[in-house]
Design a protein around this motif. Structure first.
Motif, short mmCIF file in Angstrom:
data_model
loop_
_atom_site.label_atom_id
_atom_site.label_comp_id
_atom_site.label_asym_id
_atom_site.label_seq_id
_atom_site.Cartn_x
_atom_site.Cartn_y
_atom_site.Cartn_z
N LEU A 290 71.06 -44.16 -47.79
CA LEU A 290 70.69 -45.52 -48.18
C LEU A 290 71.72 -46.22 -49.06
N LEU A 291 72.08 -45.62 -50.17
CA LEU A 291 72.99 -46.30 -51.11
C LEU A 291 74.33 -45.59 -51.17
N GLN A 292 74.62 -44.79 -50.19
CA GLN A 292 75.85 -44.02 -50.19
C GLN A 292 77.08 -44.95 -50.23
N LEU A 419 68.76 -49.21 -40.71
CA LEU A 419 69.45 -50.49 -40.59
C LEU A 419 70.06 -50.91 -41.90
N TYR A 420 69.34 -50.60 -42.95
CA TYR A 420 69.78 -51.07 -44.26
C TYR A 420 71.19 -50.62 -44.57
N LEU A 423 73.86 -52.00 -42.16
CA LEU A 423 74.13 -53.39 -42.50
C LEU A 423 74.96 -53.49 -43.77
N ARG A 424 74.70 -52.59 -44.69
CA ARG A 424 75.48 -52.62 -45.93
C ARG A 424 76.96 -52.51 -45.62
N ILE A 426 78.37 -53.14 -42.71
CA ILE A 426 78.82 -54.31 -41.94
C ILE A 426 79.04 -55.50 -42.86
N VAL A 427 78.11 -55.69 -43.78
CA VAL A 427 78.27 -56.78 -44.74
C VAL A 427 79.58 -56.62 -45.50
N PHE A 430 82.49 -57.87 -43.70
CA PHE A 430 82.60 -59.31 -43.62
C PHE A 430 82.64 -59.97 -45.00
N TYR C 149 72.61 -63.01 -37.91
CA TYR C 149 72.86 -62.24 -39.13
C TYR C 149 74.24 -62.55 -39.69
N VAL C 153 75.35 -63.97 -43.30
CA VAL C 153 76.11 -63.11 -44.20
C VAL C 153 77.49 -63.70 -44.53
N ARG C 161 73.35 -61.73 -49.25
CA ARG C 161 73.22 -60.32 -48.88
C ARG C 161 71.76 -59.91 -48.83
N PHE C 165 69.61 -58.99 -45.43
CA PHE C 165 68.99 -57.68 -45.26
C PHE C 165 67.52 -57.83 -44.94
N LEU C 169 65.92 -56.53 -41.54
CA LEU C 169 64.99 -55.40 -41.58
C LEU C 169 63.62 -55.80 -41.06
N HIS E 598 65.86 -42.34 -52.85
CA HIS E 598 67.26 -41.99 -52.54
C HIS E 598 67.92 -41.37 -53.76
#
Lengths: 495, 99, 517, 165, 629
Positions: A290-292, A419-420, A423-424, A426-427, A430, C149, C153, C161, C165, C169, E598
Motif C-alpha cells: 500500500l504505502l511502499q 489499485l491504490y 495509481l500511486r 502512476i501518479v 505524471f 484519471y 491527475v 491526488r 484516488f 477506487l 499496512h
C-alpha cells in the motif's frame, strides 16, 4: 527410449546441450556480447523445436517426464520470457560489470535455470519435480548474488539460499511422506491410491501439505512470502524479473499438473487450504504494498497478491481453472517483464533506480519509458485494453463458474485496494519533476547506452503483447484451450 | 518392520534441524541445520523404500545427496562473499532491506 | 461500420491532437473540436436517416453492427444504436465540445496531451452507449476511466491526488462488482444453453432463479450507482468534481454520470424484470435520500464547485427515482433529466471554472458582487442556477417533473419527500448567486468578463435548455420506443393489485378510483 | 536387530542435538559427522547398503570436508585457538557416540546375518538397474544440477582480482 | 382577432429578450420605449382580443388556442395552450393595463439607475410570466407562469444587488413561496395520477364527476393548492416574505407585490373553484386564514415606520379580504375586490414612490410631513387611493368591493357571524392606518425637504389610476344602491354565483352596509384623533409608544419572523454548518484503517532471515494442524 521420445524431449535436450556448449564457449574465450547472443539464440532455437516436439506429444518419456502440449506451451512461455530477459540483461550487465569480471557465466546460469524450468513443466514424477525445482532454485541463488561485490545482492542471495533450501527440505520431506504412504512416486498413482481407497490417510495429507508449502514458498504465497520483497529488491533487476516470471510460471505449471493428476481439488481440506492461502496472500500482498516507497518491493508485494488471484482461479478446478491459470500466468509474465523491464532499463551503475523519487515526473523526461511502466501497471491493475484485464476476467470467470463467491469477492476487494498503490506509482510518473528526480533522470539520459535497440525491441515486444492480448486474446485462448486439454486427458501413453 | 520407527526418527531429526535453523544466528550453523533437515528427508525416503521393498527410495536418496553437494558448494561461496563484505556471518546482520 | 466510426473518430483523432501540439498551441483544440463535430453530425445522420428496423426482440435498434471477437466466451463486437443511445451520444459530443471550449484558456500546459485524453475518454463513453455485448460494454466502461484519471491527475488542482484516488477506487470497486455479475450471467447462459454468451439479446431471456436474480441485480445496481453516483457511494464525487480541471469536470458531470444512468436503463432494469419490483422501493428510497442529502450538503458548502457537485448528487437522485418507478413517463423523465443535467452542469461548471481561473479561488466567501464586474458571467450563472433549481420552461424542469409525475403513482410518499428537494434546490442555488454575484463587491475582484467564445457557448447551452424546456419532443419521441419496451416486462410481471404501496394517499386513490363509474 | 536400530537412532538423535546446540563450529561438525555415520548405519539396517556407503563417502566425506574448509578459511587458525578447541569436552562426546556406533558395527559383523534385513535380491544391482533404466533422465538431471553448483561456487567464491592484489 | 391571443404574453417576452440580449447597446430612451412599448402593445392587443371575445362569445364561454404540444409522451399531453374566458380576460386586462401604467411610471422613476435595461427586462419578463399564469389552459403551464413570476419577484426584490439585506429579502421571498409551490406541485402529481390530465377544465369536470363532496382526496388536493396560493399571496402562515419584499424598487412593489403577482393565489383558487367546492372544509379554512391575515396585517400596518411596509401590510390585509370572500364562496366579490385593489394599491404605491423619489429615498414616515403643498399631485392621488382603500362610502371603488365581500360573509351559508365582525373590525383598522399615513406624510410640518413634484411620466399613471380607483367600483353596485351588476354578470359564466343564506332580507343588507360605512368612517375619524398633527394624542404616539415591547411585536408582524427563525431557519443553518459529509468520513476512516494495517504489517518485514524462517515454520505447523489433524 526411442526416437519419438527424443523428439518429444528435444526442447529439454536442446537447451541442456546448448548450456554445455555455452560453458565450453566461456571456457574457450570470454566475450560478453557473443555469449549473450549465443544464449539468446539457444533459447530461440529451443523455441523453434517446440512445434517439432509437439508432433510427438502427448508422450510420457520414461515415467519421469510427461511431454504434452500443455508442457510445451509453458516451455514456450518460459523460453520467450527468458529471451526477453537476456535481451534486457545485456545492457544492464554491460553497465554493472564495467569494472568487474566474469560476466559471462550469468548467461550459463540463466540457461540452466531455464532448463530447470523446462523440466518442471514436464515433471510427472517426484524425482523430476524435485530435480527441476532444485535446478531452478540453485541457479537462481547464484544469479541473485551474481553482483557479488554489492551488499544488497549478497543479502538477497543468502536469504534466498536459506529459505529456498528450507523450502526444498520441507518439500522433500513432504514427498517422502507421500511416498511412504503410497509407495509410488508418480503424481498420477499417488492420487490414484487415495481415489481407490476413498480415504485420505493423515500422513499422506500431511505430506501433501508439506509439498504444497514448498511450492507456496517458491511462489511466495502468504504466509510464506517474507523472502519475496527482500529478494526482489536485492537481486539484479533482470533476475528479479526472472524470479517473478519464469520461476513462478514453471512452478505454476507444475502445481497445475500436480493438482490435476493427484486430484487434490476433490479433497475439502486442500481446497480450504488453498482458499486460505489465496485470501491471506491477496490481503497480505496488497496491504503491504500500500504505502511502499520502493518500486521493486512494491512489485514484489503485488506479485504476492497476484498469485493469490491465480490460486482463486486454480481452485475453480477442471478445464476452466487450467485455462484461466495459464492465461493469467502468461499475462502476468508479460506485465512483469514490462514493469521490471523499465526498472532495468532505467537503472544504471551502483544501486538500482527503484525509489519512488527516481520516478517522479518521468513521463515528462522519458515519455516512452514512463508510458511502458504505466501500461504495465495498468495491466497489473487489470484495466481494459491491457492483457491484465482479460487475465482478471478469466480469474473471475473461473471463480464464478465454480461458485467460489467469497473468494471472488475477496479478489474484487483486493483488486480495489491494489489499485491504490498502482495509481500511486502512476501518479508519481505524471507528477512534477522534482530536484533529485531531475538529477537522476539527467544522469540516466546522459549515458550513451541508456537505450539501445535491444531494450527498445524487447520492451516494444512486451508492450505489444500486453496490448494485443488485451484487445484480441482469442488466438492465445484457443492455443491454451488446446494445450490444456491434454493435461486433463490423464489416460495417455504412460510407460 | 523398522520403517515406521525410521520415519519417526526422520521426523525427529527434521524437527531438530528446524529448531537449529531457527535458533542459530550463524549462517554456517543454519546451513548445518538445513543439512540435517535434508538428511531427515533422505531418511524418510529410505524408510519408505524399506516399507514397500522398493529401490526408489534409495534412488531418491542419491538425488538428495547430489542436491546437498551442489547446494553446499553454492552456499559456501555465498558465505565466503558475505564474510568479505559484511565481516560477519550473523544472519541478523543482513537486514538492510526491510519494510 | 458507421457505428464503429462513431467510436473510432475521437479515438483515432486523439494521437493527432497530441502531436498537434508541435504545430501550434491551438491545433489540438481545433482537432478535438473537429473530431467531435464530425462525430456529432455522423450521429445525427445515423439517427435521422435510418429506417426503424427491429432487429431482435430485445431492442429497437436503428443501426446494428456485429463482429466476432472472442468466440470462446461468446463475446462479440456487437454495437447497436437506438433512440436512447443516440440521444446520449449527441449529448456526449456536445458536452465534449463544451468541455474543450471551457478549457480554451485554462489549460496552457501540455495542451496536446490534454485533448488527447479528452478524446479518448469521450471515445470510451460513446462505446459505452453503443455496446450491446456486455463484455464490450464493460470494456468501454473501464476504458474511459484512464484518460479521465489522467486529466484529473495532471491538470487538476491542489488536492488532485486525493481526489483522483478516490474517483478511481470507487468507480473501480463498482465496476468489478459489475464485472462479476456480468460474468455470472454469461456463465448462467452457458449452464442453460451450453455455450457462454455476453450478448444482450441472449441474456435478456435468461431464466433466473429469484435468488440469483436478486444477487445479480444487486451487483449491477452497485456498479451503476457508484458511477451515477447515488448516496451512499457518492463520496468520490465532490472531491473529484472540485479538483478536476474545468474541462474534465464538465465531462465527468455532464457525461460520465450519465453512463451510470444509462447502465440502469439499458441493463439493470431489463435484465432482471422479476426482481425489479422488489428492488424498486429500495432504489427509489436511495434516490430520495440522494436528492435530500445532496441538496442538504449543497446548502452547507462554501466552495462553489463543491456546491454544484453536491447539487449534482441531488439531481442524480431524480434519475434513480425515475428509473425504478416502473412507469414509462418516469423513464422518459429520466432521459430528459440526463440530457438536461448534462447541459446545466456543463454550463455551471464552465462558469465556475471561469470564476476560478479569474480569481484563483472557489470560496464563495472571497467572492461577491461580481454582477457588476462580469455581467455576462453573472447573467449566465443566474440562468443556470435557475435551471438547477428546476425553473419551468427549462429542460431540468421537464426531467424532474416527468419523473415525479411518473413515479407518484407507485411511491407517493417518496415523491412528496423528493419534492422537498425543490425547496432545498432553491436555497442552495440562490445562496450561490447571492454569495458570489450579489452583495457587496470586493475591491480586489476585477477581471475580464467571459470571452466571446465562452459566452457564445454558454448562451448556446442556455438556448438548448430553453428549447428542450419548451419543446422536449425531439428527445422524448426519439427515446420513447426504447422506454416503452423497457416498461413492458415490468408491467406484464406486475400484478396490478400490488402496484399501490401501503401509503396513506395511495389507498385513497384506490378507493376513489373504485367509485368512478 | 530392533535394539540395534533404537540404539543407533538414539545416537543419531543425540549427535544431531549436539550439532544444533554446540557453540564451536568444528565441534558441531564433528558431531554432525557422527550423526551421519549413525544415519548410514540406520540406512544399512533398513536394507539400503548402497545409500549407507554413499552417506559416509559423500556426506561424511566430501560435504563435511567442504564445511570444514570454509570454517578454516573464515577463522584465523591460531594455535592458541586450536588449543582451546581441543578440550576433553570437545572430543569426549563424539568419541562416546562413535564408540557406541563402532560396537554396533562390530556386532553386526560378528552376527554375520546380512541378509536378514535385506530384501532378497542383492540391492545394489537393483538400484543400478533402476538408476540407469527408468531413472536415467533423473541421473542426467542430477548431473545438470551439479553444474549450477559448480558455476555458482566458482563465480561467488572467488575474490575480485583487484581485491586480491 | 382572437387568434392574436398568443401575442399578449409573447410581446412582453420579446421585449425581455430584446432587452436582455442587447440591453447594453441601447440608449435609455430606447430602453424605455422597448420596455413600455411591449407592455403597451400587449395592452392594446388585449383590448382587441377583448372586443373580439365579446363579439364572438356573447355568452362569454371560453376560447382556446394551442401553440404546440409542450409535452406529449407516455400518456401525458400538455400543450402550450391558452385559455381565455371572462376570468382570465379580467386578469389579463388588469395586468397589461396597470402594468403598462407602472412601466410608464418607471421610465421616469428609474431614470437614474444603472440597471435601467435590466429593470425593464425583468419587468417585461414578469408581465409575460404573469400573463402565462392567468392564460394557461393547463396546470403545468400555469405552474410555469407561477414559478416565472416568483423568479421575477426574486430578481426585482434583489434588484439593487449590492445591498446584502435586499438579497436576503429576495431569497426569503423566493424560498417561502417555493414552499407553497412545492405543495402546489404535489397537488398536480395527485391530480395527474388520478385523471391522467392536467387541463384545468378537464381535471375539474373529472373531479366533480368522480369525487364526492368532502372526499379525502379532494380535501388533500385542495389543501395543497391552498398552500400554494397562500405562499404566493402572502397569507398566513407564509406571509412573512411580503414586508421584506419592499426592498425592491417601488414600481416593482406596485406591480408585483400589490397589483398582480400576490393576487395569483386568489386567481388560482378562483380558477379551481370546482375543486374547492368539493372541499367545503378547506373553504372554511380559507375564510379563517383570510380573516386572520387581514387582522394581523392591519394591526401591523398601524405601527409601521416605513411607508412601504405600511402599504405592504395593507396589501396583505386586502388580500385577506379576497381570501375571506373566496372562503365564503363569493368568487365574484373576491375578483371584484382584486380589481379595485389593483387600482388603488398600485396608485398608493406609485404615489408613495413619488414621495420617496422626491425625498431622496427616505422611507421613514416619522421623517416626513407637510408634503401636501410641495407635492400636490401626489397628495391628491394618494388621498384618493387611501380613501378607496378605507372604503369611504359611495364615491370610492373600495367601498363597493369591500361592502360586497362583507355582505357575502354576512349572508353566506358557510360563514359565521364572528367572521363578519372580525372583517368589520378590519375595515375600521383599514381606515385608521390609511389615514395615519396621510396625516403623517402630507400634513404637519416639513421634516425633510422634498425636491419637488415629479415629471409627466410619473404623474399620468397617478392620475389615471386615481380616476380608476374612484370609478371602477361603479361596475358593481348592490341592489340597495343602484343595483349595477355588470361585473357579476360578466363573470357569471366563469364563476358560480354566490350562494345566499335563505331568509336574508333587504333590511339586513342595509343594516350591514351601514355598519361597514360606520366602520370605515370610524377608522378615519380615529386616525384624525390620533395622528392629525396638532391633536394631543398624536405627539405622544410618535415618541414613546413605538418603543413599547408589545408594539415592537406588532410592528414585526406579530413575531412570525422570529418564530420561524427559531423553528426553521436556525436549526437549518446549524444543520448545514455541522453536517459534513458523514458518509465520506466513514470511507476516509476505512482508508486510515487499511493504512494503519499496512503500518502494522510492514513491521513484520524485519529483514531478519531467521524470522522469515520462523514464519515459515509456524505457517507450516499451522496448516498441518488445521488441515491434517
Amino acid at each position: 527410449m526411442i526416437l519419438q521420445d527424443f523428439i518429444a524431449l528435444s526442447p529439454i535436450l536442446d537447451l541442456g546441450a546448448f548450456s554445455l556448449v555455452t560453458m565450453l564457449a566461456i571456457a574457450f574465450k570470454r566475450h560478453h556480447a557473443r555469449i549473450a547472443v549465443f544464449a539468446f539464440l539457444s533459447c530461440l532455437l529451443t523455441l523453434a523445436t517446440l512445434p517439432w516436439a509437439a508432433t510427438a506429444t502427448p508422450r510420457g518419456v520414461t515415467m519421469l517426464l510427461m511431454v504434452d502440449r500443455y508442457a510445451l506451451l509453458y516451455m514456450g512461455l518460459i523460453l520467450s520470457t527468458t529471451m526477453v530477459i537476456i535481451a534486457l540483461s545485456y545492457r544492464y550487465l554491460t553497465i554493472q560489470f564495467r569494472e568487474e569480471e566474469g560476466v559471462e557465466e550469468y548467461y550459463l546460469l540463466l540457461l540452466l535455470a531455464t532448463f530447470g524450468g523446462l523440466v518442471l513443466t514436464t515433471a510427472a514424477h517426484f524425482v523430476s519435480f524435485f530435480l527441476g525445482f532444485e535446478l531452478l532454485g540453485l541457479s537462481l541463488c547464484s544469479l541473485i548474488g551474481y553482483l557479488r561485490t554489492r551488499r544488497h545482492p549478497l543479502e538477497a542471495a543468502v536469504k534466498y539460499l536459506l529459505l529456498s533450501i528450507t523450502a526444498s527440505a520441507i518439500l522433500l520431506f513432504g514427498l517422502a511422506l507421500l511416498y511412504f504412504e503410497s509407495g509410488t512416486m508418480t503424481f498420477h498413482s499417488v492420487g490414484a491410491i487415495v481415489k481407490q481407497t476413498q480415504t485420505v490417510p493423515a500422513l499422506w495429507l500431511g505430506g501433501l501439505i508439506l509439498v504444497l508449502v514448498g511450492i507456496a514458498l517458491k511462489l511466495g504465497l502468504a504466509p510464506f512470502h517474507m523472502w519475496i520483497p527482500d529478494v526482489y529488491q536485492g537481486a539484479p533487476t533482470p533476475i528479479t524479473t526472472y524470479i517473478a516470471t519464469v520461476s513462478k510460471a514453471a512452478v505454476i505449471a507444475l502445481l497445475l499438473r500436480l493438482t490435476t493428476e493427484v486430484g487434490v481439488l476433490e479433497m475439502p481440506p486442500i481446497v480450504h487450504l488453498f482458499s486460505l492461502l489465496a485470501v491471506v496472500s491477496m490481503v497480505t500482498g496488497n496491504v503491504l504494498a500500500l504505502l511502499q516507497q520502493n518500486v521493486k518491493r512494491l512489485l514484489a508485494y503485488s506479485s504476492i497478491a497476484h498469485f493469490g488471484y491465480v490460486l482463486v482461479a486454480l481452485l475453480a478446478g477442471g478445464p476452466p481453472a487450467a485455462e484461466a491459470v495459464t492465461f493469467y500466468v502468461i499475462v502476468y509474465c508479460a506485465m512483469s517483464l514490462g514493469a521490471f523491464g523499465v526498472v532495468t532499463v532505467y537503472s544504471n551503475e551502483g544501486e538500482d533506480k527503484d525509489r519512488f523519487e527516481d520516478y517522479q515526473g518521468l513521463f515528462w523526461t522519458r515519455p516512452w519509458l514512463a508510458a511502458m511502466l504505466a501500461l504495465s501497471l495498468l495491466s497489473l491493475a487489470g484495466i481494459p485494453v491491457t492483457a491484465g484485464f482479460i487475465g482478471k476476467f478469466y480469474a473471475i470467470a473461473a471463480g464464478v463458474d465454480a461458485g467460489l463467491w467469497w473468494l471472488v469477492l475477496a479478489l474484487i476487494a483486493n483488486s480495489v485496494v491494489s489499485l491504490y498503490y498502482y495509481l500511486r506509482l502512476i501518479v508519481t510518473l505524471f507528477g512534477e519533476v522534482t530536484e533529485p528526480a531531475a538529477v537522476s533522470q539527467q544522469e540516466a539520459v546522459q549515458r550513451p547506452e541508456f537505450v539501445n535497440w535491444t531494450t527498445v525491441c524487447s520492451l516494444g515486444f512486451v508492450a505489444s503483447i500486453i496490448l494485443l492480448l488485451g484487445v484480441y486474446p482469442e488466438p492465445l485462448i484457443d492455443l491454451i484451450r488446446h494445450s490444456v486439454n491434454t493435461l486433463l486427458m490423464v489416460a495417455v501413453q504412460r510407460p | 518392520m523398522l520403517s515406521t520407527p525410521a520415519l519417526v526418527l526422520a521426523m525427529m531429526l527434521f524437527g531438530l534441524g528446524l529448531i537449529g535453523l531457527l535458533s542459530r544466528r550463524n549462517v554456517l550453523y543454519m546451513l548445518l541445520s538445513l543439512e540435517i533437515m535434508l538428511n531427515a528427508a533422505a531418511l524418510a525416503f529410505i524408510a519408505g523404500g524399506a516399507r514397500w521393498g522398493q529401490v526408489d527410495g534409495e534412488i531418491m536418496f542419491l538425488f538428495i545427496l547430489t542436491l546437498a553437494a551442489a547446494e553446499v558448494s553454492v552456499a559456501l561461496g555465498i558465505v565466503l562473499q558475505l564474510s568479505y563484505r559484511f565481516r560477519t556471518l550473523d544472519a541478523d546482520a543482513f537486514c538492510e532491506m526491510k519494510g | 461500420m458507421a457505428l464503429w466510426l462513431l467510436i473510432l473518430i475521437p479515438i483515432l483523432a486523439a494521437p493527432f491532437a497530441w502531436m498537434g501540439e508541435q504545430w501550434s498551441r491551438y491545433a489540438p483544440r481545433w482537432i478535438a473540436l473537429g473530431a467531435l463535430a464530425v462525430d456529432f453530425l455522423l450521429a445525427l445522420l445515423l439517427g435521422g436517416h435510418s429506417d426503424r428496423v427491429q432487429i431482435s426482440g430485445h431492442g429497437v435498434w436503428l443501426v446494428e453492427s456485429h463482429l466476432s471477437w472472442i468466440p470462446r466466451w461468446g463475446i462479440s463486437l456487437h454495437l447497436g444504436l437506438d433512440g436512447l443511445s443516440l440521444v446520449l451520444i449527441l449529448l456526449t459530443a456536445f458536452v465534449g465540445v463544451v468541455a474543450i471550449i471551457a478549457s480554451w484558456t485554462e489549460i496552457q500546459s501540455r495542451v496536446g496531451l490534454f485533448h488527447c485524453n479528452v478524446l479518448l475518454a469521450l471515445g470510451g463513453v460513446i462505446g459505452v452507449f453503443l455496446a450491446i455485448d456486455l463484455f464490450l460494454f464493460f470494456f468501454f466502461w473501464e476504458l474511459m476511466l484512464i484518460p479521465m484519471y489522467l486529466l484529473i491527475v495532471i491538470w487538476g488542482h491542489a488536492q488532485r491526488r486525493h481526489a483522483s484516488f478516490k474517483f478511481f477506487l470507487f468507480t473501480q470497486a463498482g465496476s468489478l462488482v459489475l464485472l462479476v455479475a456480468i460474468v455470472a450471467l454469461a456463465l448462467l447462459h452457458q449452464q442453460v444453453t451450453g455455450r457462454p454468451s455476453f450478448d444482450y439479446g441472449d441474456l435478456m431471456g435468461l431464466p433466473l432463479t429469484t435468488d440469483m436474480a436478486r444477487w445479480l441485480m444487486l451487483a449491477f445496481l452497485i456498479g451503476f450507482l457508484v458511477k451515477l453516483p447515488a448516496v451512499p457511494v457518492h463520496t468520490w464525487l465532490p472531491d473529484t468534481y472540485t479538483e478536476a480541471p474545468t474541462g474534465a469536470t464538465i465531462i465527468l458531470a455532464g457525461i460520465l454520470a450519465k453512463t451510470g444512468a444509462y447502465g440502469l436503463l439499458r441493463f439493470t432494469i431489463p435484465l432482471f424484470p422479476e426482481v425489479m419490483t422488489e428492488f424498486a422501493p429500495i432504489a427509489m428510497g436511495l434516490g430520495v435520500v440522494g436528492i435530500l442529502y445532496g441538496a442538504l450538503l449543497a446548502c452547507a458548502q462554501t466552495d462553489i464547485k463543491r456546491l454544484v457537485a453536491y447539487s449534482s448528487i441531488s439531481h442524480m437522485g431524480f434519475i434513480l427515482l425515475g428509473a425504478f418507478a416502473g412507469t414509462e413517463l418516469a423513464l422518459q423523465g429520466v432521459v430528459m433529466q440526463m440530457v438536461a443535467h448534462g447541459l446545466s452542469t456543463g454550463g455551471l461548471f464552465l462558469l465556475a471554472g471561469a470564476l476560478e481561473e479569474r480569481y484563483q479561488t472557489r470560496e464563495m466567501g472571497q467572492l461577491g458582487g461580481l454582477w457588476g464586474v462580469t455581467p455576462r458571467l453573472a447573467t449566465m450563472a443566474l440562468f443556470f442556477a435557475c435551471a438547477s433549481l428546476g425553473l419551468p420552461g427549462l429542460a431540468n424542469f421537464i426531467g424532474e417533473f416527468l419523473v415525479l409525475f411518473g413515479a407518484y403513482a407507485t411511491q407517493p410518499l417518496m415523491i412528496i419527500l423528493a419534492s422537498l428537494g425543490m425547496v432545498m434546490a432553491a436555497i442552495y442555488s440562490l445562496g450561490m448567486m447571492q454569495r458570489t454575484f450579489f452583495a457587496r463587491q470586493r475591491d480586489a475582484l476585477t477581471a475580464p468578463d467571459l470571452s466571446n467564445l465562452a459566452f457564445g457557448t454558454v448562451l448556446f447551452i442556455a438556448a438548448l435548455q430553453v428549447w428542450l424546456g419548451l419543446y422536449p419532443k425531439m428527445v422524448l419521441t426519439t427515446t420513447r420506443p426504447v422506454m416503452k419496451q423497457l416498461v413492458q416486462p415490468a408491467v406484464a410481471s406486475t400484478n396490478p393489485t400490488h402496484l399501490p404501496s401501503q401509503s396513506l394517499l395511495s389507498s385513497h386513490i384506490v378507493t376513489s378510483q373504485g367509485m368512478t363509474p | 536387530m530392533e535394539v540395534l536400530f533404537y540404539i543407533t537412532a538414539a545416537v543419531t538423535f543425540l549427535a544431531t542435538l549436539r550439532v544444533i546446540t554446540h557453540v564451536h563450529a568444528v565441534h558441531a561438525l564433528l558431531y554432525l559427522v557422527v550423526a551421519l555415520i549413525a544415519l548410514s548405519l540406520i540406512f544399512y539396517l533398513l536394507g539400503a547398503e548402497f545409500a549407507a556407503a554413499l552417506e559416509i563417502i559423500i556426506y561424511g566425506g566430501a560435504i563435511m570436508v567442504l564445511f570444514i574448509f570454509v570454517v578454516m578459511l573464515l577463522g584465523p587458525l591460531a594455535v592458541e585457538q586450536e588449543r582451546t578447541w581441543l578440550t576433553p569436552s570437545a572430543w569426549i562426546g563424539p568419541s562416546i557416540l562413535a564408540l557406541v556406533l563402532l560396537g554396533e558395527v562390530g556386532y553386526l559383523i560378528a552376527a554375520g546375518d546380512h541378509t536378514a534385513l535385506t530384501v532378497g535380491e542383492p540391492r545394489q544391482k537393483a538400484v543400478s538397474i533402476a538408476l540407469f533404466g527408468p531413472y536415467i533422465i533423473g541421473v542426467e538431471l542430477a548431473s545438470m544440477l551439479l553444474l549450477p553448483g559448480l558455476i555458482g561456487a566458482y563465480h561467488l567464491g572467488r575474490r575480485l582480482s583487484k581485491e586480491a592484489r | 382577432m382572437l387568434s392574436l391571443l398568443w401575442l399578449i404574453p409573447a410581446l412582453p417576452l420579446a421585449g425581455f429578450l430584446l432587452l436582455a440580449l442587447c440591453g447594453g447597446r441601447l440608449t435609455r430612451p430606447q430602453i424605455a420605449w422597448v420596455g413600455c412599448g411591449s407592455v403597451g402593445t400587449a395592452a392594446v392587443t388585449t383590448a382587441l382580443v377583448a372586443t373580439d371575445f365579446f363579439r364572438v362569445f356573447p355568452e362569454r364561454e371560453s376560447y382556446q388556442q394551442t401553440l404546440w404540444n409542450w409535452i406529449d409522451t407516455s400518456g401525458m399531453t400538455v400543450g402550450i395552450s391558452w385559455y381565455l374566458d371572462a376570468l382570465s380576460l379580467l386578469m389579463v386586462a388588469v395586468i397589461t393595463g396597470i402594468g403598462f401604467l407602472i412601466h410608464l411610471y418607471s421610465a421616469e422613476y428609474m431614470a437614474d439607475d444603472d440597471g435601467y435595461a435590466r429593470f425593464f427586462a425583468y419587468m417585461n419578463l414578469f408581465v409575460s410570466a404573469m400573463l402565462t399564469l392567468v392564460l394557461a389552459d393547463n396546470l403545468l403551464l400555469l405552474y410555469l407562469g407561477w414559478e416565472g413570476v416568483g423568479l421575477c419577484s426574486y430578481l426585482l426584490i434583489g434588484f439593487w444587488y449590492r445591498e446584502p439585506e435586499y438579497g436576503a429579502a429576495a431569497q426569503k421571498a423566493f424560498i417561502v413561496t417555493r414552499i407553497g409551490d412545492t405543495a402546489f406541485a404535489v397537488g398536480l402529481f395527485i391530480l395527474f395520477t388520478q385523471f391522467k390530465s392536467l387541463s384545468i377544465q378537464q381535471v375539474q369536470s373529472l373531479a366533480t364527476e368522480s369525487w364526492p363532496v368532502g372526499s379525502d382526496l379532494a380535501i388533500i388536493v385542495a389543501v395543497l393548492f391552498l398552500i400554494g396560493a397562500v405562499g404566493k399571496s402572502a397569507q398566513l402562515p407564509l406571509q412573512v416574505w411580503l414586508p421584506d419584499a419592499m426592498a425592491g424598487p417601488t414600481p416593482v412593489s406596485a406591480l408585483i407585490h400589490a397589483a398582480t403577482m400576490v393576487t395569483a393565489g386568489v386567481y388560482l383558487i378562483a380558477r379551481m373553484h370546482h375543486l374547492f367546492a368539493l372541499a367545503p372544509l378547506v373553504q372554511e379554512v380559507i375564510a379563517v386564514l383570510g380573516l386572520a391575515t387581514l387582522l394581523l396585517a392591519a394591526t401591523s400596518a398601524l405601527v409601521q415606520h416605513d411607508i412601504k411596509r405600511v402599504l405592504a401590510y395593507s396589501t396583505m390585509s386586502q388580500i385577506g379580504y379576497m381570501f375571506l370572500a373566496l372562503g365564503v364562496g363569493a368568487w365574484s366579490a373576491a375578483l371584484f375586490h382584486f380589481l379595485t385593489h389593483s387600482c388603488f394599491k398600485a396608485l398608493l404605491f406609485l404615489a408613495a414612490g413619488s414621495v420617496i423619489h422626491s425625498l431622496h429615498h427616505e422611507q421613514d414616515i416619522f421623517k416626513m410631513g407637510g408634503l401636501r403643498r410641495h407635492l400636490p399631485w401626489t397628495f391628491w392621488t394618494f388621498l384618493i387611493g387611501a380613501a378607496a382603500m378605507s372604503g369611504v362610502p359611495l364615491v370610492t371603488s373600495g367601498f363597493y368591493s369591500k361592502d360586497w365581500i362583507l355582505w357575502s360573509v354576512w349572508s353566506s351559508p358557510i360563514s359565521h357571524r364572528w367572521i363578519w365582525f372580525g372583517a368589520l373590525f378590519g375595515a375600521m383598522l383599514t381606515g385608521l392606518y390609511s389615514f395615519r399615513l396621510i396625516f403623517r406624510v402630507f400634513l404637519g410640518e416639513v421634516r425633510t425637504q422634498p425636491t419637488g413634484e415629479s415629471g409627466l411620466a410619473m404623474r399620468v399613471p397617478l392620475v389615471v389610476l386615481a380616476f380608476l380607483a374612484l370609478t371602477v367600483g361603479f361596475l358593481e353596485m348592490p341592489h340597495t344602491l343602484g343595483n349595477v351588476t355588470v361585473f357579476s354578470q360578466y363573470l357569471s359564466h366563469a364563476l358560480p354565483t354566490t350562494e345566499v343564506l335563505p331568509g336574508i332580507d333587504e333590511s339586513s343588507e342595509v343594516r350591514e352596509q351601514l355598519a361597514v360605512t360606520v366602520a370605515a368612517l370610524l377608522g378615519i375619524g380615529l386616525a384624525a384623533l390620533l395622528f392629525l398633527p396638532g391633536s394631543m394624542v398624536a405627539s405622544r404616539w410618535t415618541d414613546q409608544s413605538t418603543d413599547h415591547s408589545s408594539m415592537t411585536l406588532v410592528q414585526a408582524g406579530w413575531g412570525f419572523d422570529r418564530l420561524y427563525d427559531r423553528l426553521f431557519v436556525r436549526p437549518w443553518f446549524s444543520l448545514t454548518r455541522h453536517s459534513g459529509d458523514m458518509l465520506d468520513r466513514g470511507y476516509e476512516w476505512l482508508a486510515v484503517c487499511v493504512e494503519s494495517c499496512h503500518g502494522w504489517m510492514s513491521h513484520t518485514q524485519t529483514g531478519h532471515v531467521r524470522w522469515y524462517a520462523a514464519t515459515i515454520a509456524v505457517g507450516t505447523l499451522m496448516l498441518l494442524g488445521l488441515f491434517a489433524l
